[in-house]
Design a protein around this motif. Structure first.
Motif, PDB file in Angstrom:
ATOM      1  N   PHE A  85       0.840  -1.201   0.000  1.00 30.73           N
ATOM      2  CA  PHE A  85       0.000   0.000   0.000  1.00 30.73           C
ATOM      3  C   PHE A  85       0.872   1.245   0.000  1.00 30.73           C
ATOM      4  CE2 PHE A  85      -1.857   3.629   2.093  1.00 30.73           C
ATOM      5  CZ  PHE A  85      -3.108   3.722   1.507  1.00 30.73           C
ATOM      6  N   TRP A  86       1.862   1.287   0.877  1.00 31.41           N
ATOM      7  CA  TRP A  86       2.715   2.472   0.974  1.00 31.41           C
ATOM      8  C   TRP A  86       3.576   2.643  -0.274  1.00 31.41           C
ATOM      9  CZ3 TRP A  86       0.965   5.909   3.858  1.00 31.41           C
ATOM     10  CH2 TRP A  86       0.399   5.636   5.103  1.00 31.41           C
ATOM     11  N   HIS A  87       3.951   1.536  -0.914  1.00 34.29           N
ATOM     12  CA  HIS A  87       4.740   1.636  -2.145  1.00 34.29           C
ATOM     13  C   HIS A  87       3.909   2.314  -3.234  1.00 34.29           C
ATOM     14  CE1 HIS A  87       8.107  -0.361  -4.679  1.00 34.29           C
ATOM     15  NE2 HIS A  87       7.618   0.681  -5.322  1.00 34.29           N
ATOM     16  N   PHE A  88       2.655   1.878  -3.380  1.00 31.68           N
ATOM     17  CA  PHE A  88       1.784   2.484  -4.393  1.00 31.68           C
ATOM     18  C   PHE A  88       1.476   3.942  -4.041  1.00 31.68           C
ATOM     19  CE2 PHE A  88       0.690  -1.936  -5.638  1.00 31.68           C
ATOM     20  CZ  PHE A  88       0.823  -1.805  -7.006  1.00 31.68           C
ATOM     21  N   SER A  89       1.285   4.232  -2.758  1.00 29.72           N
ATOM     22  CA  SER A  89       0.979   5.599  -2.345  1.00 29.72           C
ATOM     23  C   SER A  89       2.158   6.530  -2.611  1.00 29.72           C
ATOM     24  CB  SER A  89       0.607   5.619  -0.860  1.00 29.72           C
ATOM     25  OG  SER A  89       0.211   6.908  -0.450  1.00 29.72           O
ATOM     26  N   LYS A  90       3.361   6.067  -2.269  1.00 33.94           N
ATOM     27  CA  LYS A  90       4.556   6.882  -2.510  1.00 33.94           C
ATOM     28  C   LYS A  90       4.757   7.086  -4.012  1.00 33.94           C
ATOM     29  CE  LYS A  90       8.696   8.741  -1.650  1.00 33.94           C
ATOM     30  NZ  LYS A  90       9.344   8.734  -2.961  1.00 33.94           N
ATOM     31  N   ALA A  91       4.568   6.023  -4.795  1.00 30.37           N
ATOM     32  CA  ALA A  91       4.706   6.148  -6.248  1.00 30.37           C
ATOM     33  C   ALA A  91       3.686   7.133  -6.803  1.00 30.37           C
ATOM     34  CB  ALA A  91       4.543   4.782  -6.908  1.00 30.37           C
ATOM     35  N   GLY A  92       2.439   7.044  -6.322  1.00 29.99           N
ATOM     36  CA  GLY A  92       1.404   7.965  -6.787  1.00 29.99           C
ATOM     37  C   GLY A  92       1.722   9.401  -6.446  1.00 29.99           C
ATOM     38  N   ARG A  93       2.296   9.618  -5.268  1.00 26.40           N
ATOM     39  CA  ARG A  93       2.675  10.970  -4.860  1.00 26.40           C
ATOM     40  C   ARG A  93       3.773  11.513  -5.781  1.00 26.40           C
ATOM     41  NH1 ARG A  93       1.704  13.515   0.106  1.00 26.40           N
ATOM     42  NH2 ARG A  93       0.852  11.545   0.909  1.00 26.40           N
ATOM     43  N   ASP A  94       4.767  10.660  -6.078  1.00 24.57           N
ATOM     44  CA  ASP A  94       5.867  11.081  -6.955  1.00 24.57           C
ATOM     45  C   ASP A  94       5.373  11.331  -8.380  1.00 24.57           C
ATOM     46  OD1 ASP A  94       7.597  10.845  -4.816  1.00 24.57           O
ATOM     47  OD2 ASP A  94       8.353   8.871  -5.387  1.00 24.57           O
ATOM     48  N   LEU A  95       4.469  10.479  -8.850  1.00 24.10           N
ATOM     49  CA  LEU A  95       3.913  10.663 -10.196  1.00 24.10           C
ATOM     50  C   LEU A  95       3.103  11.949 -10.284  1.00 24.10           C
ATOM     51  CD1 LEU A  95       2.783   6.992 -10.920  1.00 24.10           C
ATOM     52  CD2 LEU A  95       4.516   8.260 -12.207  1.00 24.10           C
ATOM     53  N   ALA A  96       2.304  12.209  -9.266  1.00 22.81           N
ATOM     54  CA  ALA A  96       1.491  13.424  -9.268  1.00 22.81           C
ATOM     55  C   ALA A  96       2.370  14.673  -9.300  1.00 22.81           C
ATOM     56  CB  ALA A  96       0.582  13.444  -8.044  1.00 22.81           C
ATOM     57  N   ALA A  97       3.467  14.635  -8.555  1.00 24.02           N
ATOM     58  CA  ALA A  97       4.379  15.783  -8.553  1.00 24.02           C
ATOM     59  C   ALA A  97       4.954  16.006  -9.949  1.00 24.02           C
ATOM     60  CB  ALA A  97       5.501  15.549  -7.541  1.00 24.02           C
ATOM     61  N   LEU A  98       5.324  14.929 -10.616  1.00 25.68           N
ATOM     62  CA  LEU A  98       5.843  15.036 -11.982  1.00 25.68           C
ATOM     63  C   LEU A  98       4.800  15.607 -12.928  1.00 25.68           C
ATOM     64  CD1 LEU A  98       7.784  11.732 -12.795  1.00 25.68           C
ATOM     65  CD2 LEU A  98       8.693  14.050 -12.997  1.00 25.68           C
ATOM     66  N   HIS A  99       3.588  15.068 -12.836  1.00 28.51           N
ATOM     67  CA  HIS A  99       2.558  15.403 -13.816  1.00 28.51           C
ATOM     68  C   HIS A  99       1.951  16.776 -13.579  1.00 28.51           C
ATOM     69  CE1 HIS A  99       2.094  10.762 -14.294  1.00 28.51           C
ATOM     70  NE2 HIS A  99       3.208  11.242 -14.827  1.00 28.51           N
ATOM     71  N   LEU A 100       1.934  17.225 -12.332  1.00 33.73           N
ATOM     72  CA  LEU A 100       1.417  18.560 -12.045  1.00 33.73           C
ATOM     73  C   LEU A 100       2.453  19.638 -12.315  1.00 33.73           C
ATOM     74  CD1 LEU A 100      -0.542  17.895  -8.719  1.00 33.73           C
ATOM     75  CD2 LEU A 100      -1.538  18.454 -10.950  1.00 33.73           C
ATOM     76  N   ASP A 101       3.715  19.316 -12.073  1.00 34.89           N
ATOM     77  CA  ASP A 101       4.787  20.306 -12.198  1.00 34.89           C
ATOM     78  C   ASP A 101       5.618  20.108 -13.469  1.00 34.89           C
ATOM     79  OD1 ASP A 101       3.987  21.337  -9.745  1.00 34.89           O
ATOM     80  OD2 ASP A 101       5.337  20.042  -8.622  1.00 34.89           O
ATOM     81  N   TYR A 102       4.973  19.578 -14.508  1.00 38.70           N
ATOM     82  CA  TYR A 102       5.708  19.266 -15.730  1.00 38.70           C
ATOM     83  C   TYR A 102       6.391  20.478 -16.350  1.00 38.70           C
ATOM     84  CZ  TYR A 102       1.727  21.212 -18.297  1.00 38.70           C
ATOM     85  OH  TYR A 102       0.761  22.052 -18.797  1.00 38.70           O
ATOM     86  N   GLU A 103       5.870  21.664 -16.070  1.00 41.76           N
ATOM     87  CA  GLU A 103       6.459  22.872 -16.662  1.00 41.76           C
ATOM     88  C   GLU A 103       7.711  23.354 -15.933  1.00 41.76           C
ATOM     89  OE1 GLU A 103       3.112  25.510 -18.783  1.00 41.76           O
ATOM     90  OE2 GLU A 103       2.756  25.236 -16.641  1.00 41.76           O
ATOM     91  N   THR A 104       8.006  22.735 -14.786  1.00 43.19           N
ATOM     92  CA  THR A 104       9.165  23.198 -14.014  1.00 43.19           C
ATOM     93  C   THR A 104      10.178  22.095 -13.724  1.00 43.19           C
ATOM     94  OG1 THR A 104       7.950  22.851 -11.925  1.00 43.19           O
ATOM     95  CG2 THR A 104       7.869  25.058 -12.906  1.00 43.19           C
ATOM     96  N   VAL A 105       9.925  20.869 -14.183  1.00 44.58           N
ATOM     97  CA  VAL A 105      10.906  19.805 -13.964  1.00 44.58           C
ATOM     98  C   VAL A 105      12.180  20.121 -14.753  1.00 44.58           C
ATOM     99  CG1 VAL A 105       9.108  18.075 -13.592  1.00 44.58           C
ATOM    100  CG2 VAL A 105      10.076  18.378 -15.881  1.00 44.58           C
TER     101      VAL A 105
END
Length: 239
Positions: A85-105
């Motif tokens: 559960f925590w692995h999927f949650s951490k991955a989802g958090r990291d993915l969301a950061a990438l996908h929301l902040d795509y203009e600043t990565v």
């Protein structure tokens, strides 16, 4: 329920003093359903939200529920262990950061071949296109996806083949960039959609289309790195 004020889809989302009120997309019942599966784990609604985002990126999940996903809302199963559960949650958090902040990565370090010194005007893009190469088997000319001709002065080289594997709504994310960062005329209305106007007037950066392409290369590669590291989908027998 009689006598109890109920909010609905038309509620304003504001408190009595007219300040915005945050509304969670996760219900209390949904949170309890997952908390009961992992006694002792301090799971919050935010943790569960990112778990869902991680699960939805799982290749195992997409394959197992392919038929369902094509015709109904996704079913979100409970994985067997809290560790997963925590692995999927951490991955989802990291993915969301990438996908929301795509203009600043970070911009992926492509090789940028330029003809002479460039001014802001030289970054104007009309329509990006692939360079061509000869297919070794057929001898025919095919797209070289490692090289994109940005305009008549700039060519982008060294695009990793793997970057084209991140697909959004049936199309590589980089293909979306190439399609949208262009000058397009709507056939019905004649309205001109010019990505250069957005770059200079809104973003204040004539290089925005080119740099966006570089950033989406990074997003594509990092997304796949996270997805490939997800655990196998081991679901509890009680769902």
């Amino acid at each position: 329920m009689s006598g109890v004020a109920q909010s609905d889809m038309f509620s304003t989302g504001k408190s009595k003093d007219q300040n915005p009120v945050r509304r969670d997309a996760i219900t209390d019942a949904g949170l309890t359903h997952f908390q009961s599966a992992y006694p002792g784990a301090a799971i919050t609604k935010e943790d569960l939200f990112y778990y869902i985002y991680g699960i939805l990126h799982s290749p195992d999940y997409r394959e197992r529920y392919a038929d369902n996903l094509s015709k109904e809302l996704p079913r979100i199963p409970r994985v067997r262990t809290a560790t997963d559960f925590w692995h999927f949650s951490k991955a989802g958090r990291d993915l969301a950061a990438l996908h929301l902040d795509y203009e600043t990565v970070e911009k992926y370090p492509l090789t940028i071949d330029a003809k002479g010194p460039l001014t802001d005007a030289d970054y104007r893009v009309e329509k990006m296109k692939f360079a061509k190469k000869k297919d070794l088997e057929t001898g025919k000319s095919i797209n070289d996806r490692s090289t994109v001709i940005y305009n008549n002065k700039i060519t982008l080289r060294g695009i990793p083949e793997a970057a084209w594997d991140y697909v959004v709504n049936g199309k590589a994310a980089l293909d979306w960039v190439m399609e949208r960062q262009a000058v397009r005329v709507d056939k019905a209305s004649g309205i001109v959609n010019d990505a250069n106007d957005w770059a200079t007037e809104t973003m204040g950066n004539a290089k925005y289309p080119l740099e966006l392409f570089q950033r989406v290369v990074t997003v594509s590669l990092e997304t796949q790195k996270i997805v490939n590291a997800l655990p196998a989908l081991d679901i509890r027998e009680d769902g």
